[in-house]
Design an enzyme around this catalytic site. Structure first.
Site, mmCIF file in Angstrom:
data_model
loop_
_atom_site.group_PDB
_atom_site.id
_atom_site.type_symbol
_atom_site.label_atom_id
_atom_site.label_comp_id
_atom_site.label_asym_id
_atom_site.label_seq_id
_atom_site.Cartn_x
_atom_site.Cartn_y
_atom_site.Cartn_z
ATOM 1 N N ARG A 10 -21.302 25.560 -15.030
ATOM 2 C CA ARG A 10 -21.362 25.315 -13.577
ATOM 3 C C ARG A 10 -20.693 24.010 -13.213
ATOM 4 N NH1 ARG A 10 -25.109 27.142 -9.751
ATOM 5 N NH2 ARG A 10 -24.033 25.699 -8.387
ATOM 6 N N GLY A 29 -27.412 16.767 -10.001
ATOM 7 C CA GLY A 29 -28.106 16.881 -11.293
ATOM 8 C C GLY A 29 -27.862 15.658 -12.169
ATOM 9 N N TYR A 86 -23.278 35.420 -18.127
ATOM 10 C CA TYR A 86 -24.204 34.342 -17.786
ATOM 11 C C TYR A 86 -25.666 34.791 -17.877
ATOM 12 C CZ TYR A 86 -26.598 30.718 -15.176
ATOM 13 O OH TYR A 86 -27.486 29.741 -14.816
ATOM 14 N N ASP A 140 -22.710 22.783 -23.492
ATOM 15 C CA ASP A 140 -23.788 23.764 -23.543
ATOM 16 C C ASP A 140 -23.506 25.177 -24.033
ATOM 17 O OD1 ASP A 140 -26.449 23.569 -23.546
ATOM 18 O OD2 ASP A 140 -26.744 23.609 -21.394
ATOM 19 N N HIS A 164 -27.218 21.186 -24.881
ATOM 20 C CA HIS A 164 -28.345 20.644 -24.120
ATOM 21 C C HIS A 164 -29.674 21.304 -24.474
ATOM 22 C CE1 HIS A 164 -26.146 18.021 -21.302
ATOM 23 N NE2 HIS A 164 -25.141 18.795 -21.689
ATOM 24 N N ARG A 272 -38.423 24.196 -13.926
ATOM 25 C CA ARG A 272 -37.746 25.403 -13.523
ATOM 26 C C ARG A 272 -38.606 26.559 -14.010
ATOM 27 N NH1 ARG A 272 -34.413 27.690 -16.051
ATOM 28 N NH2 ARG A 272 -34.267 26.247 -17.797
ATOM 29 N N ASP A 371 -38.344 22.724 -25.587
ATOM 30 C CA ASP A 371 -37.422 22.154 -24.604
ATOM 31 C C ASP A 371 -36.399 21.302 -25.341
ATOM 32 O OD1 ASP A 371 -36.489 21.671 -22.047
ATOM 33 O OD2 ASP A 371 -38.444 21.074 -21.256
ATOM 34 N N LEU A 375 -36.016 16.290 -18.859
ATOM 35 C CA LEU A 375 -35.687 15.101 -18.083
ATOM 36 C C LEU A 375 -36.798 14.718 -17.122
ATOM 37 C CD1 LEU A 375 -31.940 15.915 -17.328
ATOM 38 C CD2 LEU A 375 -32.888 14.528 -19.167
ATOM 39 N N ASP A 499 -2.481 18.422 -65.772
ATOM 40 C CA ASP A 499 -2.098 19.761 -65.284
ATOM 41 C C ASP A 499 -1.900 19.763 -63.776
ATOM 42 O OD1 ASP A 499 -2.515 21.823 -67.639
ATOM 43 O OD2 ASP A 499 -4.062 20.263 -67.782
ATOM 44 N N ASP A 678 -3.952 16.444 -58.558
ATOM 45 C CA ASP A 678 -3.692 17.639 -57.743
ATOM 46 C C ASP A 678 -4.932 18.406 -57.327
ATOM 47 O OD1 ASP A 678 -4.176 18.623 -60.409
ATOM 48 O OD2 ASP A 678 -3.426 20.552 -59.676
HETATM 49 C C1 GDG Z 1 -31.591 21.704 -19.853
HETATM 50 C C2 GDG Z 1 -32.530 21.745 -21.046
HETATM 51 C C3 GDG Z 1 -32.498 19.255 -21.089
HETATM 52 C C4 GDG Z 1 -36.744 19.908 -10.806
HETATM 53 N N1 GDG Z 1 -37.349 20.239 -9.666
HETATM 54 C C5 GDG Z 1 -36.644 19.685 -8.669
HETATM 55 C C6 GDG Z 1 -35.593 18.991 -9.216
HETATM 56 N N2 GDG Z 1 -35.664 19.148 -10.547
HETATM 57 C C7 GDG Z 1 -34.763 18.551 -11.502
HETATM 58 C C8 GDG Z 1 -35.469 17.490 -12.331
HETATM 59 C C9 GDG Z 1 -34.600 17.439 -13.573
HETATM 60 C C10 GDG Z 1 -34.044 18.848 -13.676
HETATM 61 O O1 GDG Z 1 -34.297 19.505 -12.464
HETATM 62 C C11 GDG Z 1 -34.704 19.651 -14.792
HETATM 63 O O2 GDG Z 1 -34.229 19.194 -16.011
HETATM 64 P P1 GDG Z 1 -34.933 19.508 -17.397
HETATM 65 O O3 GDG Z 1 -34.365 18.628 -18.426
HETATM 66 O O4 GDG Z 1 -36.365 19.298 -17.278
HETATM 67 O O5 GDG Z 1 -34.691 21.062 -17.709
HETATM 68 P P2 GDG Z 1 -33.463 22.162 -17.718
HETATM 69 O O6 GDG Z 1 -32.964 22.460 -16.358
HETATM 70 O O7 GDG Z 1 -34.019 23.329 -18.427
HETATM 71 O O8 GDG Z 1 -32.249 21.528 -18.558
HETATM 72 C C12 GDG Z 1 -33.376 20.502 -21.069
HETATM 73 C C13 GDG Z 1 -31.476 19.316 -19.971
HETATM 74 O O9 GDG Z 1 -30.748 20.529 -20.015
HETATM 75 C C14 GDG Z 1 -30.485 18.155 -20.074
HETATM 76 O O10 GDG Z 1 -29.829 18.136 -21.293
HETATM 77 O O11 GDG Z 1 -33.329 18.132 -20.864
HETATM 78 O O12 GDG Z 1 -34.212 20.516 -22.203
HETATM 79 O O13 GDG Z 1 -33.357 22.917 -20.988
HETATM 80 O O14 GDG Z 1 -33.559 16.519 -13.411
HETATM 81 O O15 GDG Z 1 -35.515 16.328 -11.594
HETATM 82 N N3 GDG Z 1 -34.709 18.294 -8.467
HETATM 83 C C15 GDG Z 1 -34.873 18.297 -7.127
HETATM 84 N N4 GDG Z 1 -35.880 18.993 -6.533
HETATM 85 C C16 GDG Z 1 -36.779 19.686 -7.248
HETATM 86 O O16 GDG Z 1 -37.656 20.305 -6.696
HETATM 87 N N5 GDG Z 1 -34.033 17.587 -6.352
#
Ligand code: GDG
Length: 725
Positions: A10, A29, A86, A140, A164, A272, A371, A375, A499, A678
């Protein structure tokens, strides 16, 4: 000017259709912010799918123009590609497999075909923008095949890859029918980054078992190229979250939310929608917590945000129903008119709302079943300006490896989660603060910008190493420089393998004795009193003795077990303990029985399993299995397993040409060093030489020698030049 191209499934952009036009906004992000400093700079670009299916030519053009102005380039996907590449292969095959939810994997050849097709589409799109000297950083699991597709087209380009999500253990990964192609796809990279050491370890083990490539501290030799893997945990944009937590909009939201919630303690849960996040298990633990700790009823609420994701997939739709059923049940069971146990939201919030949740939360409950990193827990820490908060974190999240001051739990242990909630809610302020302080300091330092910088540094480092390791052709210019150094020097040592280096190969090895030309050459070399010539060979000492003992040369025979100084007697260099041989012979015999055409050669100090005559495919398969079996039984013993050209050799680790030649280097104050060889046994000699040595490899295989020549005739020509014949 060479540029950097970021590639991900993306693009970091949100596109909305507004009437007949499109509105494009950069998305916020973590990755997008971190890489902002990269892709927005100069000619650099980010290439990826813009996030919606657009089929009309003029619409695609309009989007492309807007994206170009934002340093982005689109890869357009059709509706069918989105479904099969996807949602299908990426999210219903790779995602469950990499997160150990193997019961959810969909094995579908059509998905795989689409995955290959779209990876090729990305490669074609890159061809439009790539130029010599560029660096490509691929992100990724959606693009695992892209590094090799790109490498085949651009052999020298710099390719970095970051995964990731977790890389699963071989036991999980091997379930995929396309495991080998996927790995080989990744190995086109120069540098491969993972969040944790375990992910890296799992990857290396799969590479070893499936592609037969070993590693030393994450360094692999893929064909002639050095490839490196390493663990680089991703950080967050710390200042962004700390600043958001002090923003007036965040503060005013907090006041509003607080007024509605009343004086309760808050536990926060944000994910998520995904089965890997353990949301239902978390709800189960919260229910048990309330049931077992009545004193908290009416005093604690769970604020649960589930961000919509993939809910067109039945698995996800079911998960959503399960979560909502649980929320309803718990609220129905414990709720009061003036208090709700759970405030549940199935939607996403703007940054300042999220930030006020982080600020208000006494406890963040981050309990994924698996996970890659996670983050959310890091963002919570950065947002806790008053340090008054506790993080409960799953051991199964990559972030747990860094955040050891959280309360770590196993998300499958409901009792432990219940205890952790109580501990967190009653933790004294001083302890909360001291734990939070430690975690903040580390996240502030190791932020997303540090991560990006480190990744790029590692990638550049691999490229430099590749350059250093490259064996260059021995040109006339280099030969003349060698000659100059030779003439200037007073004490020279010259190691010559026999050799393949001084003579060609013969069908019968005993026919490879020195011809007249070679004898004359060795004679001339030895005539010069400044020269010490060492014949260093794997051959039997009696044979070497018979052929060359008339010359004033030294011998290192049988890979270093025996040696003889000019005019001296044969001596054993190492006392070889062969007591291990019977045990290993039995293992090799077992493989011979299962592998028609293979056989064992027994040498004084080693056992060699040959598979040159084995049916193609079977030999490679067995050799991988055998190598890993032998490495397992030889670990922590003085036994070395070495893979050669269609052979696997097991030997005492104190027997090698490197150790033997190193002992020669100490015998005088030499000021000119030369080594020619060699095959792979000569690599030990090359590596034992000082940096100033002139090392020459015969043949095209990769080598640590500085220079390469085509055949033994070129070695003879070089020696002739030195002795001025
Ligand atoms: C993959 C890997 C790895 C969530 N709710 C809202 C919102 N968020 C944002 C958070 C965070 C992001 O979404 C979620 O990131 P995660 O790391 O927890 O999970 P994945 O999306 O599964 O990401 C994971 C990551 O890649 C990076 O390498 O950590 O393990 O699965 O930033 O803040 N943001 C907003 N509103 C929300 O309601 N604005």
């Amino acid at each position: 000017m060479p540029k950097t191209i970021i590639v991900s499934n993306r693009l970091p952009v949100k596109i909305q259709r507004v009437q007949k036009k499109f509105e494009l906004k950069p998305s916020e992000g973590g990755l997008a912010t971190g890489l902002g400093s990269v892709y927005k700079d100069g000619d650099n670009i980010w290439l990826g799918w813009p996030g919606l299916a657009v089929n009309k030519g003029e619409e695609r053009e309009a989007i492309t123009d807007s994206l170009i102005s934002m340093n982005m380039r689109p890869v357009f996907l059709t509706k069918n590609e989105i479904e099969e590449y996807y949602e299908g292969f990426s999210n219903e095959t790779l995602w469950p497999n990499f997160h150990y939810f193997n019961q959810y994997i969909i094995y579908d050849d059509a998905f795989w075909a689409a995955y290959q097709k779209v990876n090729k589409k990305f490669e074609k799109a890159l061809e439009q923008v790539i130029e010599e000297g560029d660096t490509v950083w691929i992100h990724d699991y959606q693009l695992l095949l892209l590094p090799t597709l790109l490498r085949n087209k651009y052999p020298d380009i710099s390719i970095g890859f970051f995964l990731h999500i977790p890389f699963p253990s071989y036991e999980s990964f091997r379930l995929l029918p396309w495991r080998r192609e996927l790995l080989e796809g990744m190995l086109g990279s120069d540098f491969i980054g993972f969040h944790t050491y375990d992910d890296m370890r799992h990857f290396l083990s799969s590479v070893n078992r499936l592609a037969g490539i070993g590693n030393t501290n994450g360094r692999m030799k893929v064909g002639n190229r050095l490839v490196m893997a390493d663990a680089l945990p991703m950080g967050i944009d710390y200042d962004k979250y700390a600043d958001a937590a002090a923003h007036p909009d965040t503060l005013s939201r907090e006041v509003r939310y607080r007024t509605s919630l009343g004086e309760v303690q808050l536990i926060l849960s944000i994910d998520r929608l995904d089965y890997s996040k353990g949301i239902a298990q978390r709800l189960g633990a919260f229910e048990k917590f309330l049931a077992e700790n009545q004193e908290f009823v009416g005093k604690v609420s769970l604020l649960m945000v589930v961000v919509p994701s993939r809910d067109s997939v039945p698995m996800y739709a079911n998960l959503k129903s399960e979560i909502e059923l649980l929320v309803g049940r718990i609220n129905g069971r414990f709720g009061r008119i003036n208090w709700a146990p759970i405030h549940y939201f199935y939607r996403s919030f703007p940054l300042h709302a999220l930030s006020s949740f982080y600020r208000m939360a006494d406890v963040a409950l981050v309990t994924p079943l698996r996970d890659g990193m996670n983050l959310v827990c890091k963002e919570y820490i950065a947002s806790k300006l008053d340090q008054n908060g506790v993080l409960i974190l799953s051991e199964m999240a990559g972030s747990s490896k860094e955040l050891s001051d959280a309360i770590l739990i196993n998300p499958n242990d409901e009792g432990q989660m219940v205890k952790a909630m109580k501990e967190a809610l009653t933790m004294p302020l001083a302890e909360r603060k001291s734990r939070m302080q430690i975690m903040q300091a580390s996240l502030r330092r190791y932020n997303i910008h540090a991560w990006v910088k480190l990744f790029m540094q590692r990638l550049n480092y691999v490229k430099e190493e590749q350059e250093n390791l490259q064996t260059k052709p021995l040109t006339d210019l280099i030969k003349n420089e060698m000659l100059k150094a030779y003439k200037k020097s007073k004490k020279r040592i010259i190691f010559l393998d026999y050799d393949g280096t001084l003579v060609g190969f013969k069908a019968n090895p005993l026919d490879a004795g020195p011809d007249k030309e070679l004898k004359g050459l060795i004679y001339d070399l030895c005539q010069d009193k400044k020269n010490r010539v060492v014949i260093i060979s794997g051959r039997d000492r009696q044979v070497l003795h018979g052929w060359l003992s008339d010359f004033p040369v030294d011998f290192i025979a049988e890979h270093g077990v025996w040696n003889k100084k000019q005019g001296g007697k044969w001596r054993k260099f190492v006392e070889v303990d062969n007591s291990w041989q019977e045990e290993f012979y039995a293992i090799l015999e077992n493989y011979v029985n299962r592998t028609p055409g293979s056989f064992i050669e027994r040498k004084d100090y080693s056992l060699v399993w040959h598979y040159r005559k084995v049916e193609t495919g079977l030999g490679e398969l067995r050799s991988r299995e055998l190598t890993s079996h032998l490495k397992y039984v030889s670990s922590e013993r003085d036994i070395q397993v070495q893979e050669g050209d269609m052979v696997i050799e097991v030997k005492n680790s104190n027997v090698n040409k490197g150790l033997a030649s190193a002992s020669w280097l100490k015998q005088d104050n030499f000021d000119f060093f030369m080594a020619c060889g060699d095959d792979w046994t000569d690599e030990d000699t090359f590596m034992a030489m000082p940096d100033s040595a002139h090392t020459v490899k015969v043949g095209a295989a990769s080598s640590s020698a500085k220079y390469r020549v085509k055949d033994y005739k070129e070695i003879r020509a070089l020696l002739e030049l030195l002795v001025n014949r």
